[in-house]
Scaffold this active site. Structure first.
Site, short mmCIF file in Angstrom:
data_model
loop_
_atom_site.label_atom_id
_atom_site.label_comp_id
_atom_site.label_asym_id
_atom_site.label_seq_id
_atom_site.Cartn_x
_atom_site.Cartn_y
_atom_site.Cartn_z
N ASP A 109 93.23 -69.82 1.32
CA ASP A 109 92.55 -68.84 2.16
C ASP A 109 92.23 -67.65 1.25
O ASP A 109 92.85 -67.49 0.19
CB ASP A 109 93.51 -68.43 3.28
CG ASP A 109 92.95 -67.34 4.14
OD1 ASP A 109 91.79 -67.44 4.55
OD2 ASP A 109 93.68 -66.35 4.39
N LEU A 110 91.27 -66.82 1.64
CA LEU A 110 90.88 -65.68 0.78
C LEU A 110 91.57 -64.38 1.22
O LEU A 110 92.41 -63.82 0.51
CB LEU A 110 89.36 -65.52 0.82
CG LEU A 110 88.79 -64.33 0.05
CD1 LEU A 110 89.03 -64.47 -1.45
CD2 LEU A 110 87.28 -64.20 0.30
N ASP A 111 91.16 -63.92 2.44
CA ASP A 111 91.64 -62.61 2.92
C ASP A 111 93.15 -62.68 3.21
O ASP A 111 93.58 -63.46 4.04
CB ASP A 111 90.89 -62.23 4.20
CG ASP A 111 89.39 -62.00 3.95
OD1 ASP A 111 89.07 -61.30 2.99
OD2 ASP A 111 88.57 -62.52 4.72
N THR A 141 91.83 -57.66 1.97
CA THR A 141 90.65 -57.08 2.60
C THR A 141 90.91 -56.62 4.03
O THR A 141 90.04 -56.00 4.63
CB THR A 141 89.51 -58.12 2.65
OG1 THR A 141 90.09 -59.33 3.09
CG2 THR A 141 88.86 -58.31 1.31
N LYS A 191 93.35 -61.30 12.04
CA LYS A 191 93.56 -62.00 10.77
C LYS A 191 93.24 -63.48 10.91
O LYS A 191 93.77 -64.15 11.79
CB LYS A 191 94.99 -61.79 10.27
CG LYS A 191 95.18 -60.37 9.77
CD LYS A 191 96.50 -60.17 9.07
CE LYS A 191 96.59 -58.74 8.56
NZ LYS A 191 97.94 -58.37 8.14
N GLY A 192 92.37 -63.96 10.05
CA GLY A 192 92.01 -65.38 10.04
C GLY A 192 90.97 -65.75 11.08
O GLY A 192 90.50 -66.87 11.13
N ARG A 220 84.17 -63.61 12.50
CA ARG A 220 83.59 -62.30 12.82
C ARG A 220 83.30 -62.13 14.31
O ARG A 220 83.70 -61.14 14.93
CB ARG A 220 82.31 -62.10 12.01
CG ARG A 220 81.84 -60.66 12.01
CD ARG A 220 80.56 -60.52 11.20
NE ARG A 220 80.71 -61.09 9.86
CZ ARG A 220 79.70 -61.34 9.03
NH1 ARG A 220 78.46 -61.08 9.40
NH2 ARG A 220 79.91 -61.86 7.84
N SER A 229 87.86 -70.47 3.44
CA SER A 229 87.90 -69.16 4.11
C SER A 229 86.94 -69.11 5.29
O SER A 229 85.86 -69.71 5.25
CB SER A 229 87.50 -68.08 3.10
OG SER A 229 87.24 -66.85 3.76
N ALA A 230 87.32 -68.34 6.31
CA ALA A 230 86.44 -68.12 7.47
C ALA A 230 85.34 -67.11 7.16
O ALA A 230 84.38 -66.98 7.91
CB ALA A 230 87.27 -67.61 8.64
N SER A 231 85.49 -66.40 6.05
CA SER A 231 84.59 -65.27 5.78
C SER A 231 83.22 -65.71 5.29
O SER A 231 83.10 -66.59 4.43
CB SER A 231 85.22 -64.36 4.72
OG SER A 231 84.28 -63.36 4.36
N ASN A 239 81.49 -63.59 3.74
CA ASN A 239 81.35 -62.72 2.57
C ASN A 239 82.15 -63.22 1.37
O ASN A 239 82.29 -62.50 0.38
CB ASN A 239 81.81 -61.30 2.91
CG ASN A 239 80.95 -60.65 3.98
OD1 ASN A 239 79.74 -60.54 3.82
ND2 ASN A 239 81.55 -60.23 5.09
N LYS A 291 89.36 -71.85 12.17
CA LYS A 291 90.80 -72.16 12.17
C LYS A 291 91.34 -71.76 13.54
O LYS A 291 90.88 -70.73 14.05
CB LYS A 291 91.51 -71.38 11.07
CG LYS A 291 90.99 -71.69 9.66
CD LYS A 291 91.56 -70.69 8.64
CE LYS A 291 90.89 -70.86 7.29
NZ LYS A 291 91.30 -69.86 6.29
N GLU A 297 98.14 -69.94 3.01
CA GLU A 297 97.59 -69.22 4.18
C GLU A 297 98.48 -68.05 4.59
O GLU A 297 99.70 -68.15 4.55
CB GLU A 297 97.54 -70.17 5.37
CG GLU A 297 96.17 -70.70 5.71
CD GLU A 297 95.17 -69.66 6.19
OE1 GLU A 297 95.57 -68.53 6.53
OE2 GLU A 297 93.97 -69.98 6.22
N ASP A 298 97.83 -66.96 5.05
CA ASP A 298 98.61 -65.81 5.55
C ASP A 298 98.52 -65.68 7.07
O ASP A 298 99.21 -64.83 7.64
CB ASP A 298 98.13 -64.49 4.92
CG ASP A 298 96.77 -64.08 5.45
OD1 ASP A 298 95.88 -64.95 5.52
OD2 ASP A 298 96.61 -62.91 5.81
C1 BG6 Z 1 88.84 -64.04 7.59
C2 BG6 Z 1 89.56 -62.73 7.91
O1 BG6 Z 1 89.19 -64.47 6.32
O2 BG6 Z 1 87.44 -63.85 7.65
C3 BG6 Z 1 89.11 -62.22 9.26
O3 BG6 Z 1 90.96 -62.96 7.92
C4 BG6 Z 1 87.59 -62.09 9.28
O4 BG6 Z 1 89.73 -60.99 9.54
C5 BG6 Z 1 86.95 -63.42 8.92
O5 BG6 Z 1 87.15 -61.67 10.56
C6 BG6 Z 1 85.43 -63.38 8.89
O6 BG6 Z 1 85.02 -62.55 7.86
P1 BG6 Z 1 83.53 -62.08 7.58
O7 BG6 Z 1 83.60 -61.56 6.17
O8 BG6 Z 1 82.66 -63.30 7.71
O9 BG6 Z 1 83.20 -61.05 8.60
MG MG Z 2 93.80 -64.84 5.69
#
Ligand code: BG6
Ligand code: MG
Length: 215
Positions: free
Chosen positions: A8-10, A16, A44-45, A48, A113-115, A117, A144, A168-169
């Site tokens: 996982d990233l964040d 972040t 967390k996790g 968006r 990662s779910a992000s 970004n 997730k 994973e956190d």
């Molecule tokens: C996850 C974070 O990795 O990414 C969440 O733990 C965040 O807090 C999610 O909402 C989505 O991120 P992003 O960067 O696409 O807004």
């Molecule tokens: Mg995380």
């Protein structure tokens, strides 16, 4: 036999959560309510849009979809101003070193990662080349605890999930790893991550020896 580690990233590679929090708090302020750090734990996790739904639930506010999209976009613009200024010293302790050790040992690495970004963050911190495969929120439809992100990672690496370990956190992330049929190392508190096979406080506590005990 461990053949791949998926991260996982964040909260695992980089901290972040504080930036997500500041950006979401600003949106809550605009809407006229307080969003506390305790509320932020629930994000967390979480993706968006699902994060925005939680925020609106805290504020007792209902909005049509198009207004939600405008808010999520605005939150991301604010979040990006922090991300684009991140420095390599914001990589969490031990993360880079552990990724390098895995490469030296011939163990494959993937980001899960779910992000949306994730690439921006990895590029900014010069970590991109340490991942053989990167699966992020742009390539997944199911959040997730659905195992999609980790199964896609294993598939792209061409490694059976039973030979994979996830780091994973977030509780939802641990559940996703287990649902993928993988072993999971929790990063953080053993109370919250009780379903993980092993919990450590950070990647600075991980060793190849600990990994091999998870087989
Ligand atoms: C996850 C974070 O990795 O990414 C969440 O733990 C965040 O807090 C999610 O909402 C989505 O991120 P992003 O960067 O696409 O807004
Ligand atoms: Mg995380």
């Amino acid at each position: 036999m461990i053949k791949a580690c998926l991260f996982d990233l964040d909260g695992v590679i980089v901290d972040t959560a504080k930036y997500h929090y500041i950006a979401w708090r600003e949106i809550a302020k605009e809407l006229g309510f307080d969003f506390t750090e305790q509320h932020n734990e629930r994000l967390k996790g979480v993706s968006r849009m699902a994060s925005l739904d939680i925020l609106l639930e805290v504020g007792g506010i209902q909005l049509p979809q198009h207004e939600k999209e405008i808010l999520a976009h605005r939150k991301n613009e604010h979040y990006l101003t922090f991300i684009l200024n991140m420095q390599p010293d914001e990589i969490l302790p031990g993360a880079k070193n552990f990724l390098e050790t895995l490469h030296q040992q011939g163990i494959a690495t993937a980001l899960g990662s779910a992000s949306k970004n994730a690439m921006t963050i990895l590029d900014r911190l010069q970590l991109t080349s340490l991942f053989d495969v990167i699966i992020d929120g742009n390539q997944t439809a199911k959040a997730k605890p659905d195992p999609e992100v980790f199964l896609k990672g294993a598939d792209a690496l061409n490694i059976n999930p039973k030979h994979c370990i996830v780091f994973e956190d977030a509780e939802a992330g641990v559940e996703a790893a287990l649902a993928a049929g993988m072993k999971c190392v929790g990063i953080g508190s053993p109370e919250i991550l009780s379903k993980a096979h092993l919990v450590v406080s950070g990647l600075d506590k991980m060793t190849i020896d600990l990994l091999s005990k998870l087989q």
